[in-house]
Design a protein around this motif. Structure first.
Motif, short mmCIF file in Angstrom:
data_model
loop_
_atom_site.label_atom_id
_atom_site.label_comp_id
_atom_site.label_asym_id
_atom_site.label_seq_id
_atom_site.Cartn_x
_atom_site.Cartn_y
_atom_site.Cartn_z
N SER A 110 -67.75 -14.72 100.58
CA SER A 110 -68.82 -14.93 101.57
C SER A 110 -69.10 -13.67 102.40
O SER A 110 -69.96 -13.69 103.27
CB SER A 110 -68.47 -16.10 102.49
N ARG A 111 -68.37 -12.61 102.12
CA ARG A 111 -68.57 -11.37 102.91
C ARG A 111 -69.56 -10.45 102.20
O ARG A 111 -69.28 -9.95 101.10
CB ARG A 111 -67.22 -10.66 103.07
N ASP A 112 -70.69 -10.18 102.86
CA ASP A 112 -71.74 -9.38 102.24
C ASP A 112 -71.24 -8.01 101.79
O ASP A 112 -71.68 -7.48 100.78
CB ASP A 112 -72.90 -9.15 103.24
N ASP A 113 -70.29 -7.42 102.57
CA ASP A 113 -69.88 -6.05 102.26
C ASP A 113 -69.07 -5.95 100.97
O ASP A 113 -69.08 -4.91 100.32
CB ASP A 113 -69.10 -5.44 103.44
N ILE A 114 -68.36 -7.00 100.58
CA ILE A 114 -67.51 -6.89 99.39
C ILE A 114 -67.84 -7.91 98.30
O ILE A 114 -67.33 -7.82 97.18
CB ILE A 114 -66.00 -7.03 99.74
N SER A 115 -68.69 -8.87 98.64
CA SER A 115 -68.90 -9.99 97.72
C SER A 115 -69.34 -9.57 96.30
O SER A 115 -68.73 -10.05 95.32
CB SER A 115 -69.90 -10.97 98.33
N PRO A 116 -70.34 -8.68 96.12
CA PRO A 116 -70.77 -8.38 94.74
C PRO A 116 -69.62 -7.82 93.89
O PRO A 116 -69.39 -8.28 92.77
CB PRO A 116 -71.88 -7.34 94.94
N LYS A 117 -68.88 -6.86 94.45
CA LYS A 117 -67.77 -6.26 93.69
C LYS A 117 -66.65 -7.27 93.46
O LYS A 117 -66.05 -7.33 92.39
CB LYS A 117 -67.18 -5.07 94.46
N PHE A 118 -66.36 -8.06 94.50
CA PHE A 118 -65.26 -9.01 94.39
C PHE A 118 -65.59 -10.10 93.37
O PHE A 118 -64.74 -10.51 92.57
CB PHE A 118 -64.97 -9.61 95.77
N ARG A 119 -66.83 -10.54 93.39
CA ARG A 119 -67.27 -11.58 92.45
C ARG A 119 -67.05 -11.10 91.00
O ARG A 119 -66.51 -11.83 90.16
CB ARG A 119 -68.76 -11.87 92.69
N ALA A 120 -67.44 -9.84 90.75
CA ALA A 120 -67.29 -9.28 89.40
C ALA A 120 -65.81 -9.18 89.03
O ALA A 120 -65.40 -9.52 87.90
CB ALA A 120 -67.96 -7.91 89.34
N ALA A 121 -65.00 -8.73 89.99
CA ALA A 121 -63.56 -8.58 89.73
C ALA A 121 -62.92 -9.94 89.45
O ALA A 121 -62.11 -10.10 88.52
CB ALA A 121 -62.88 -7.91 90.92
N LEU A 122 -63.31 -10.93 90.24
CA LEU A 122 -62.75 -12.27 90.09
C LEU A 122 -63.15 -12.87 88.74
O LEU A 122 -62.33 -13.48 88.04
CB LEU A 122 -63.30 -13.14 91.23
N LYS A 123 -64.40 -12.64 88.37
CA LYS A 123 -64.90 -13.17 87.11
C LYS A 123 -64.11 -12.56 85.94
O LYS A 123 -63.70 -13.27 85.01
CB LYS A 123 -66.40 -12.87 86.96
N ALA A 124 -63.85 -11.25 86.02
CA ALA A 124 -63.09 -10.59 84.97
C ALA A 124 -61.68 -11.18 84.86
O ALA A 124 -61.17 -11.42 83.76
CB ALA A 124 -63.02 -9.08 85.25
N ILE A 125 -61.06 -11.45 86.01
CA ILE A 125 -59.70 -12.04 85.99
C ILE A 125 -59.74 -13.44 85.37
O ILE A 125 -58.91 -13.79 84.53
CB ILE A 125 -59.11 -12.09 87.42
N LEU A 126 -60.73 -14.23 85.80
CA LEU A 126 -60.82 -15.60 85.28
C LEU A 126 -61.09 -15.59 83.77
O LEU A 126 -60.52 -16.39 83.03
CB LEU A 126 -61.91 -16.38 86.02
N ASP A 127 -61.94 -14.66 83.33
CA ASP A 127 -62.22 -14.53 81.89
C ASP A 127 -60.93 -14.26 81.14
O ASP A 127 -60.61 -14.90 80.13
CB ASP A 127 -63.18 -13.35 81.63
N GLU A 128 -60.16 -13.30 81.68
CA GLU A 128 -58.95 -12.86 80.96
C GLU A 128 -57.84 -13.90 81.02
O GLU A 128 -57.23 -14.23 80.01
CB GLU A 128 -58.47 -11.54 81.57
N LYS A 129 -57.60 -14.45 82.23
CA LYS A 129 -56.43 -15.33 82.40
C LYS A 129 -56.72 -16.78 82.03
O LYS A 129 -55.82 -17.51 81.67
CB LYS A 129 -55.94 -15.29 83.86
N CYS A 130 -57.97 -17.21 82.22
CA CYS A 130 -58.26 -18.63 82.03
C CYS A 130 -59.27 -18.88 80.92
O CYS A 130 -59.61 -20.03 80.65
CB CYS A 130 -58.79 -19.25 83.32
N GLY A 131 -59.81 -17.82 80.37
CA GLY A 131 -60.82 -17.98 79.33
C GLY A 131 -62.05 -18.72 79.80
O GLY A 131 -62.67 -19.45 79.05
N LEU A 132 -62.39 -18.52 81.12
CA LEU A 132 -63.56 -19.25 81.68
C LEU A 132 -64.84 -18.47 81.44
O LEU A 132 -64.87 -17.27 81.50
CB LEU A 132 -63.37 -19.49 83.18
#
Ligand code: UTP
Length: 295
Positions: free
Chosen positions: A273-295
């Protein structure tokens, strides 16, 4: 006419055993949600609700909390010389005014009720807010501001509540729901950590309270209850016989930051929810979820 709530109590003397070894030398209230300590977020919520005086009930090894709410001359000077004015502005905005923060110690962690009782001299004879900082409530307006609306309309005592699945009530303080009162309702009963079959509802107390000073007279005499601790809920139940209590199902999400999953979830929610980091964090989180959970 209700009396204005000017003071807030923050009990921060617990041992934080669920977070060892992190909390061996660092108080759990200083663990950060993104870049703000858990205790700072509770203070932010209190100040937004108009609180003028912050009262911290600390314990051994919690001195760093006091430092956090003090000036850091060397650091501020260095930031100024390096022209890091945005960082300096954050420190200045967070600093309580002179004389607006008080600290007392709970010498032994005998329970939340005992921690609150330790603040009695600093609170004096006026109603006050109580915030358990490890319950981070992500809400706008903040949970305490929402509670102030109920308090300003009805006075008395106000407790923030939320629903949990019925089989989870045994872990919490639970309230009984009576007639509606504006955005809130009359509380008819309270019980700390009830058996599922004894719980008056599935509405649990969420770590935010507005209390009248008579609670201290009851805490004076309170003996140990559930878990061998002096329980705030037991004294509130006695006060319920003498004064009105209102429950408010607030708008917002609670994260129990004294618990590992709650703490991690709070970091994810606030990071997204933080404008300053959200775009980068969202991408990083998505990459982790893809790798670890196959989402
Ligand atoms: P918790 O029971 O969640 O805190 O208390 P804890 O004991 O530190 O946690 P664990 O279970 O060992 O991991 C809720 C709030 O009440 C404060 C805590 O600091 C926390 O903010 N508290 C609790 C006190 O100040 N004193 C106490 O004796 C107990």
């Amino acid at each position: 006419m209700t009396r204005k709530i000017k003071k807030a109590v923050f009990p921060v003397a617990g041992l934080g055993t669920r977070f060892l070894p992190a909390t061996k030398a660092v108080p759990k209230e200083m663990l950060t949600i993104v870049d703000r300590p858990v205790i700072q977020l509770a203070v932010d919520e209190a100040r937004e609700a108009g609180i003028e005086h912050l009262i911290f009930v600390t314990g051994r090894n919690k001195g760093v909390i006091e430092d956090h709410f003090d000036k850091q001359y060397e650091l501020e000077d260095t930031l100024r010389r390096r022209n890091k004015m945005a960082e300096l502005a954050v420190l200045e905005a967070d600093l309580p005014g002179a004389g607006q923060a008080s600290f007392t110690r709970q010498q032994e962690p005998l329970g939340l009720g005992h921690a609150v009782w330790c603040a009695r001299e600093l609170v004096g004879n006026e109603p006050f807010a109580l915030l358990l900082p490890d319950m981070f409530i992500h809400a706008s307006p903040g949970c305490l501001s929402q509670m102030m609306n109920v308090y300003n309309a009805y006075g008395g005592n106000v407790i923030a509540v939320e629903e949990v699945p019925e089989d989870q009530v045994y872990k919490y303080g639970v309230v009984g729901r009576g007639e509606t009162a504006g955005a809130g309702f009359h509380v008819t009963s309270m019980v700390e950590k009830p058996k599922v079959e004894d719980a008056p509802s599935n509405l649990i107390i969420s770590g935010r309270y507005i209390l009248q000073p008579e609670i201290f007279d009851l805490l004076d005499k309170q003996t140990a209850g559930a878990g061998g601790e002096i329980q705030l809920t037991d004294s509130m139940l006695s006060l319920l016989g003498q004064q009105d209590f209102f429950g408010l199902k607030f708008e917002g999400t609670t994260y129990d930051c004294g618990d590992k999953v709650g703490f991690l979830s709070a970091n994810v929610a606030l990071g997204l929810s933080r404008d300053d980091i959200s775009p980068k964090f969202r991408a990083a989180l998505k990459a982790i979820l893809d790798e670890k959970c196959g989402l």
